[in-house]
Design an enzyme around this catalytic site. Structure first.
Site, PDB file in Angstrom:
ATOM      1  N   TRP A  85       0.863  -1.180   0.000  1.00 54.77           N
ATOM      2  CA  TRP A  85       0.000   0.000   0.000  1.00 54.77           C
ATOM      3  C   TRP A  85       0.907   1.241   0.000  1.00 54.77           C
ATOM      4  O   TRP A  85       1.817   1.335   0.838  1.00 54.77           O
ATOM      5  CB  TRP A  85      -0.872  -0.051   1.255  1.00 54.77           C
ATOM      6  CG  TRP A  85      -1.865   1.043   1.387  1.00 54.77           C
ATOM      7  CD1 TRP A  85      -2.719   1.515   0.442  1.00 54.77           C
ATOM      8  CD2 TRP A  85      -2.128   1.799   2.575  1.00 54.77           C
ATOM      9  NE1 TRP A  85      -3.502   2.510   0.956  1.00 54.77           N
ATOM     10  CE2 TRP A  85      -3.158   2.707   2.261  1.00 54.77           C
ATOM     11  CE3 TRP A  85      -1.604   1.791   3.867  1.00 54.77           C
ATOM     12  CZ2 TRP A  85      -3.666   3.599   3.199  1.00 54.77           C
ATOM     13  CZ3 TRP A  85      -2.115   2.669   4.795  1.00 54.77           C
ATOM     14  CH2 TRP A  85      -3.133   3.578   4.458  1.00 54.77           C
ATOM     15  N   ASP A 129      -0.730  -5.446   9.425  1.00 54.97           N
ATOM     16  CA  ASP A 129      -1.725  -4.426   9.075  1.00 54.97           C
ATOM     17  C   ASP A 129      -2.964  -5.165   8.583  1.00 54.97           C
ATOM     18  O   ASP A 129      -2.927  -5.826   7.546  1.00 54.97           O
ATOM     19  CB  ASP A 129      -1.140  -3.535   7.970  1.00 54.97           C
ATOM     20  CG  ASP A 129      -2.120  -2.451   7.514  1.00 54.97           C
ATOM     21  OD1 ASP A 129      -3.211  -2.338   8.108  1.00 54.97           O
ATOM     22  OD2 ASP A 129      -1.788  -1.720   6.553  1.00 54.97           O
ATOM     23  N   ALA A 166      -6.676  -4.384   7.559  1.00 51.64           N
ATOM     24  CA  ALA A 166      -7.647  -3.313   7.303  1.00 51.64           C
ATOM     25  C   ALA A 166      -8.932  -3.830   6.664  1.00 51.64           C
ATOM     26  O   ALA A 166      -9.873  -3.053   6.466  1.00 51.64           O
ATOM     27  CB  ALA A 166      -7.006  -2.248   6.402  1.00 51.64           C
ATOM     28  N   LYS A 196     -13.436  -0.203   6.860  1.00 57.30           N
ATOM     29  CA  LYS A 196     -14.019  -0.911   5.711  1.00 57.30           C
ATOM     30  C   LYS A 196     -15.131  -1.857   6.169  1.00 57.30           C
ATOM     31  O   LYS A 196     -16.209  -1.864   5.593  1.00 57.30           O
ATOM     32  CB  LYS A 196     -12.973  -1.731   4.958  1.00 57.30           C
ATOM     33  CG  LYS A 196     -11.571  -1.216   5.027  1.00 57.30           C
ATOM     34  CD  LYS A 196     -11.342  -0.041   4.141  1.00 57.30           C
ATOM     35  CE  LYS A 196      -9.989   0.567   4.490  1.00 57.30           C
ATOM     36  NZ  LYS A 196      -9.507   1.509   3.538  1.00 57.30           N
TER      37      LYS A 196
HETATM   38  C1  LIG Z   1      -3.475  -1.891   3.642  1.00 50.84           C
HETATM   39  C2  LIG Z   1      -4.162  -0.757   4.329  1.00 50.84           C
HETATM   40  N1  LIG Z   1      -3.822  -0.458   5.580  1.00 50.84           N
HETATM   41  C3  LIG Z   1      -4.388   0.541   6.251  1.00 50.84           C
HETATM   42  C4  LIG Z   1      -5.352   1.318   5.666  1.00 50.84           C
HETATM   43  C5  LIG Z   1      -5.898   2.482   6.460  1.00 50.84           C
HETATM   44  O1  LIG Z   1      -7.218   2.444   6.697  1.00 50.84           O
HETATM   45  P1  LIG Z   1      -7.955   3.659   7.425  1.00 50.84           P
HETATM   46  O2  LIG Z   1      -8.820   4.282   6.415  1.00 50.84           O
HETATM   47  O3  LIG Z   1      -8.704   2.993   8.538  1.00 50.84           O
HETATM   48  O4  LIG Z   1      -6.901   4.579   7.968  1.00 50.84           O
HETATM   49  C6  LIG Z   1      -5.744   1.070   4.357  1.00 50.84           C
HETATM   50  C7  LIG Z   1      -6.736   1.916   3.693  1.00 50.84           C
HETATM   51  O5  LIG Z   1      -6.863   2.010   2.509  1.00 50.84           O
HETATM   52  C8  LIG Z   1      -5.143  -0.011   3.677  1.00 50.84           C
HETATM   53  O6  LIG Z   1      -5.475  -0.319   2.421  1.00 50.84           O
END
Ligand SMILES: Cc1ncc(COP(=O)(O)O)c(C=O)c1O
Length: 399
Positions: A137, A218, A220, A253
């Protein structure tokens, strides 16, 4: 005191221009496109068959209750809503929920959890390197660098073949130094959709434990891949295998509360005492950054998870979101053998084996907006757009 002329000149107006995030640029381009049939598979939000990102009915119900029952908006403290974290515990940690070496706190979304977790790593071991898979990401490297830690890439995905470069990944992690961090996606890998199998997780866990690395997971998109428990397999395996684990979690999400910024950070150390000590550092760091997390979204999630009926209803809503993602995956995968890999992947994203020029041509010719890397949001497609999208992509892939 500023006496030097050059120093004096360094006011806010002298800041260098910022290179805008490519995804934000893409959103702006898409918004400016007047073609009525444009397809936006760039932005990472779940959409229904009509192309909307609705508020979940359980969130609506919880917000209603919140309006009626909330009696104060007084401060909650750096830990945020403690009941929220307590209720999330079994969902994320499963059989490890009762382990008193694991502590969690509410954060402003998954981003807040990532930043806070890396701040803690930097406080504990500023010389450690953070190993992350390529591609990852795009927000991971800047968050890691922002706390002064050094990033090291390990190979993760072969875009042309749609497979994980597992042996290369393992070989690279074997080179990491004890105390280094291995950043891993819990499930629904963003941007590739290529998740580690359970056996691959086992192998990664063994290497991480053998090398004395800290797994930083991570997660999400829990519930968007195979199921809430299945998607937490890697998290729970690491908790079983390693003494020190960091987990950044997001509810944005799976509760569809993106803008409300709901997430949590979890820390495991070798004993309840050292975890309490680490948590005190976390609170101190959070206090310096945002003091305390925003309440509203977490309060709504708390209400849902605290009510068996609402919780059950939410589980169904998550299943519905997951089913739509997986149905779209199968539909795209069955359209052309070159897209078959999409049916073996999980979550909202996959990467098409297209060059940047081909991606730009799709944008210009077909008003299809995806990241230059070929990453697209499967569930960004409305029902009416799927066939046209597939036809355009197959055409772009060539004969
Ligand atoms: C891999 C990953 N980690 C973390 C996040 C962060 O999510 P948040 O919107 O809760 O900050 C995202 C959001 O797109 C993501 O794709």
């Amino acid at each position: 005191m500023l006496t030097d002329t050059a120093e004096k000149a360094r006011g806010l107006a002298n800041l260098p221009p910022v290179q805008s995030d490519s995804l934000l640029q893409l959103i702006a381009l898409c918004n400016a496109d007047q073609r009525p049939d444009k397809i936006d598979v760039g932005v990472g939000v779940w959409r229904d068959g009509a192309g909307n990102t609705p508020i979940l009915r359980t969130i609506k119900a919880a917000e209603q209750r919140l309006v009626e029952s909330q009696v104060t908006k007084s401060y909650l403290g750096s830990a945020g809503d403690k009941r929220f974290t307590e209720l999330l515990r079994p969902i994320l940690l499963g059989e490890h929920a009762d382990d008193d070496r694991i502590a969690g706190l509410q954060t402003p979304g998954g981003c807040g959890a990532l930043r806070l977790g890396f701040e803690l790593i930097a406080a504990a071991n500023p010389g450690s390197h953070v190993h992350f898979g390529a591609p990852t990401w795009p927000n991971h490297p800047p968050i890691i660098q922002s706390v002064g830690l050094e990033c090291v890439e390990y190979p993760y995905y072969e875009r042309g073949q749609g497979v994980i470069r597992f042996e290369d990944m393992i070989a690279s992690l074997r080179e990491a130094a004890p105390g280094d961090v291995a950043l891993l996606h819990g499930c629904c890998h963003n941007p590739t959709g290529a998740d580690l199998s359970d056996n691959q997780w086992r192998e990664v866990a063994n290497v991480v434990a053998e090398r004395g690395l800290i797994p930083f997971i991570d997660i999400a998109y829990q519930g968007f891949g195979r199921g809430l428990d299945e998607d937490a397999f890697g998290v729970r395996l690491m908790l079983e295998t390693c003494d020190e684990v960091v987990i950044a979690q997001s509810c944005d999400k799976n509760f569809s509360v993106y803008r409300d910024r709901v997430g949590s950070l979890w820390i495991k150390t070798g004993s309840a005492e050292t975890t309490a000590k680490a948590l005190a550092h976390v609170f101190q760091i959070a206090r310096q950054m945002w003091s305390m997390p925003p309440d509203h979204g977490a309060a709504a999630v708390h209400i849902i998870l605290d009510d068996p009926q609402l919780k059950n209803d939410w589980l169904q809503e998550v299943a519905l979101m997951r089913d739509r993602i997986n149905a779209l995956r199968q539909r795209i995968a069955s359209a052309d053998p070159r897209l078959a890999f999409i049916g073996r992947q999980f979550g909202m994203f996959s990467m098409l084996p297209l060059s940047k020029e081909q991606v730009v041509r799709l944008r210009e010719t077909h008003a299809i907006y995806m990241a230059d890397s070929g990453r697209f949001n499967i569930v960004g497609l409305s029902d009416a757009q799927v066939d046209r999208f597939i036809a355009a992509v197959v055409e772009a892939l060539g004969a």
